[in-house]
Design a protein around this motif. Sequence first.
Motif, PDB file in Angstrom:
ATOM      1  N   ILE A   1      37.265  28.392 -10.737  1.00  0.00           N
ATOM      2  CA  ILE A   1      35.812  28.561 -10.719  1.00  0.00           C
ATOM      3  C   ILE A   1      35.403  29.956 -11.175  1.00  0.00           C
ATOM      4  N   PRO A   2      35.947  31.040 -10.598  1.00  0.00           N
ATOM      5  CA  PRO A   2      35.489  32.365 -11.019  1.00  0.00           C
ATOM      6  C   PRO A   2      36.092  32.867 -12.322  1.00  0.00           C
ATOM      7  N   ILE A   3      37.312  32.466 -12.666  1.00  0.00           N
ATOM      8  CA  ILE A   3      37.981  32.993 -13.865  1.00  0.00           C
ATOM      9  C   ILE A   3      37.726  32.062 -15.040  1.00  0.00           C
ATOM     10  N   THR A   4      36.898  32.507 -15.976  1.00  0.00           N
ATOM     11  CA  THR A   4      36.532  31.681 -17.125  1.00  0.00           C
ATOM     12  C   THR A   4      36.679  32.478 -18.418  1.00  0.00           C
ATOM     13  N   SER A   5      36.529  31.788 -19.532  1.00  0.00           N
ATOM     14  CA  SER A   5      36.630  32.453 -20.829  1.00  0.00           C
ATOM     15  C   SER A   5      35.469  33.411 -21.064  1.00  0.00           C
ATOM     16  N   HIS A   6      34.377  33.243 -20.311  1.00  0.00           N
ATOM     17  CA  HIS A   6      33.208  34.095 -20.486  1.00  0.00           C
ATOM     18  C   HIS A   6      33.387  35.465 -19.827  1.00  0.00           C
ATOM     19  N   ASN A   7      34.221  35.537 -18.765  1.00  0.00           N
ATOM     20  CA  ASN A   7      34.365  36.821 -18.073  1.00  0.00           C
ATOM     21  C   ASN A   7      35.793  37.346 -18.033  1.00  0.00           C
ATOM     22  N   ILE A   8      36.716  36.657 -18.703  1.00  0.00           N
ATOM     23  CA  ILE A   8      38.129  37.029 -18.609  1.00  0.00           C
ATOM     24  C   ILE A   8      38.379  38.460 -19.086  1.00  0.00           C
ATOM     25  N   ARG A   9      37.543  38.930 -20.013  1.00  0.00           N
ATOM     26  CA  ARG A   9      37.725  40.273 -20.558  1.00  0.00           C
ATOM     27  C   ARG A   9      37.438  41.358 -19.524  1.00  0.00           C
ATOM     28  N   SER A  10      36.622  41.031 -18.526  1.00  0.00           N
ATOM     29  CA  SER A  10      36.226  42.018 -17.516  1.00  0.00           C
ATOM     30  C   SER A  10      36.625  41.587 -16.116  1.00  0.00           C
ATOM     31  N   PHE A  11      37.738  40.849 -16.019  1.00  0.00           N
ATOM     32  CA  PHE A  11      38.159  40.302 -14.732  1.00  0.00           C
ATOM     33  C   PHE A  11      39.398  41.030 -14.212  1.00  0.00           C
ATOM     34  N   ALA A  12      39.500  41.144 -12.888  1.00  0.00           N
ATOM     35  CA  ALA A  12      40.668  41.738 -12.245  1.00  0.00           C
ATOM     36  C   ALA A  12      40.984  40.955 -10.979  1.00  0.00           C
ATOM     37  N   VAL A  13      42.218  41.038 -10.530  1.00  0.00           N
ATOM     38  CA  VAL A  13      42.663  40.337  -9.327  1.00  0.00           C
ATOM     39  C   VAL A  13      43.184  41.349  -8.320  1.00  0.00           C
ATOM     40  N   VAL A  14      42.782  41.164  -7.050  1.00  0.00           N
ATOM     41  CA  VAL A  14      43.312  41.977  -5.950  1.00  0.00           C
ATOM     42  C   VAL A  14      44.045  41.037  -5.002  1.00  0.00           C
ATOM     43  N   LEU A  15      45.343  41.225  -4.875  1.00  0.00           N
ATOM     44  CA  LEU A  15      46.173  40.407  -3.993  1.00  0.00           C
ATOM     45  C   LEU A  15      46.442  41.189  -2.710  1.00  0.00           C
ATOM     46  N   VAL A  16      45.973  40.652  -1.583  1.00  0.00           N
ATOM     47  CA  VAL A  16      46.127  41.315  -0.289  1.00  0.00           C
ATOM     48  C   VAL A  16      47.192  40.579   0.509  1.00  0.00           C
ATOM     49  N   LEU A  17      48.317  41.248   0.779  1.00  0.00           N
ATOM     50  CA  LEU A  17      49.440  40.644   1.490  1.00  0.00           C
ATOM     51  C   LEU A  17      49.562  41.244   2.889  1.00  0.00           C
ATOM     52  N   ASP A  18      49.632  40.387   3.879  1.00  0.00           N
ATOM     53  CA  ASP A  18      49.700  40.799   5.282  1.00  0.00           C
ATOM     54  C   ASP A  18      51.129  41.235   5.618  1.00  0.00           C
ATOM     55  N   LEU A  19      51.333  42.528   5.811  1.00  0.00           N
ATOM     56  CA  LEU A  19      52.671  43.050   6.090  1.00  0.00           C
ATOM     57  C   LEU A  19      53.194  42.629   7.456  1.00  0.00           C
TER      58      LEU A  19
ATOM     59  N   ILE B   1      42.756  41.494 -25.281  1.00  0.00           N
ATOM     60  CA  ILE B   1      43.195  41.355 -23.891  1.00  0.00           C
ATOM     61  C   ILE B   1      44.710  41.401 -23.808  1.00  0.00           C
ATOM     62  N   LYS B   2      45.379  40.698 -24.704  1.00  0.00           N
ATOM     63  CA  LYS B   2      46.845  40.654 -24.679  1.00  0.00           C
ATOM     64  C   LYS B   2      47.457  42.022 -24.966  1.00  0.00           C
ATOM     65  N   GLU B   3      46.835  42.767 -25.851  1.00  0.00           N
ATOM     66  CA  GLU B   3      47.335  44.117 -26.136  1.00  0.00           C
ATOM     67  C   GLU B   3      47.072  45.059 -24.965  1.00  0.00           C
ATOM     68  N   GLY B   4      45.941  44.848 -24.295  1.00  0.00           N
ATOM     69  CA  GLY B   4      45.551  45.744 -23.214  1.00  0.00           C
ATOM     70  C   GLY B   4      46.460  45.691 -22.007  1.00  0.00           C
ATOM     71  N   ILE B   5      47.166  44.565 -21.806  1.00  0.00           N
ATOM     72  CA  ILE B   5      48.012  44.459 -20.618  1.00  0.00           C
ATOM     73  C   ILE B   5      49.220  45.394 -20.679  1.00  0.00           C
TER      74      ILE B   5
END
Length: 336
Positions: free
Chosen positions: A109-127, A166-170
């Motif tokens: 739902i949130p990750i689409t081709s319209h916003n993929i260029r300005s999208f980031a993911v934060v993964l929060v893991l419970d230690l 996008i692919k080069e930026g990673i």
Amino acid sequence: MCSKKSLPLHSCDTLWDLAIAEVEKRENPDDDDVKPGEVWEKSILFMGNKNGGKTTIILRCLEREESPKPTLALEYTFGRRARRPNTPKDVAHFWELGGGTSLVELIRIPITSHNIRSFAVVLVLDLSKPNELWTTMESLLQVTRNHVKRVLTKLERTNPEVAAEIKEGIWNDLRRDHPDYALVDPFPIPLLIIGSKYDIFNFTSKSEALLLKARAVINHLAFGYDKSKSVSVDPSKPLFIPAGLDSMSQIGPPPASDSDLGKMRANTPLELWKKVFEKTFPPKSFCDLQDTKDPVQDSQYAEYEVDAMRAQKNQELEQYKRNASKSWKEMDFDSS
């Protein structure tokens, strides 16, 4: 991501000259991706263990004094900040995936081709839940990676230049002379991993300082604030490692005997670390991590009128099931 251009400095510059240049750079940033008067708009998806602290981190980043509530499925909020006085406020969209790994398909739902260029993911893991940690991380990141790749494949057909960018930026955070360059398979969009509840393992709570550090990194992803340049690799302290600033040689081998390591079959250092980690903390199965609690029974969502009507409908459904079952049993089927 917004990059800042610094003014040229020469060896003859005094400390005062350097200070003036720094102030001018901050007050008049020359943003490559954002034109004057244009609004910066970014999106961030928070995901991770259930009750792992995602909502708390989001509220602190947005400077909201609210008590965090459990996230039911996929929730959305936003924040606005002005880069400079009297300029349009930039917008950051914050999405939060609840339910641990049970609702991971909702990331579409949130990750689409319209916003993929300005999208980031934060993964929060419970230690504090090491037996769930690796399975949760692997499941969430794999599903997200696969979805992002599908989005990029679609984007290559409609806007190949943006897809290539996008692919080069990673690879921007990893130099070609990095010792692990050949081993790395970078995540296709910016990724931040936060180990939450670190303060549980310390007699002196450092949660406030750690939240501020996490907030600084997230503000960089959301509003283009300068990156934190600090690095901490001391295992006796909270780790803080920006992308590209560590290496397998610095990390060292997993804490296991040579004989045990020799018995483990692994194609990459990451696989070897996984085997040692899971031997120490046997993982819960993916099914065990599914959230089986019915949200309808959760008291925080109680509404008398709705609950009364639902109870009536449940009774009608049960009566229908009994009548249907009785009628099927009374039918004389042709056995020929």
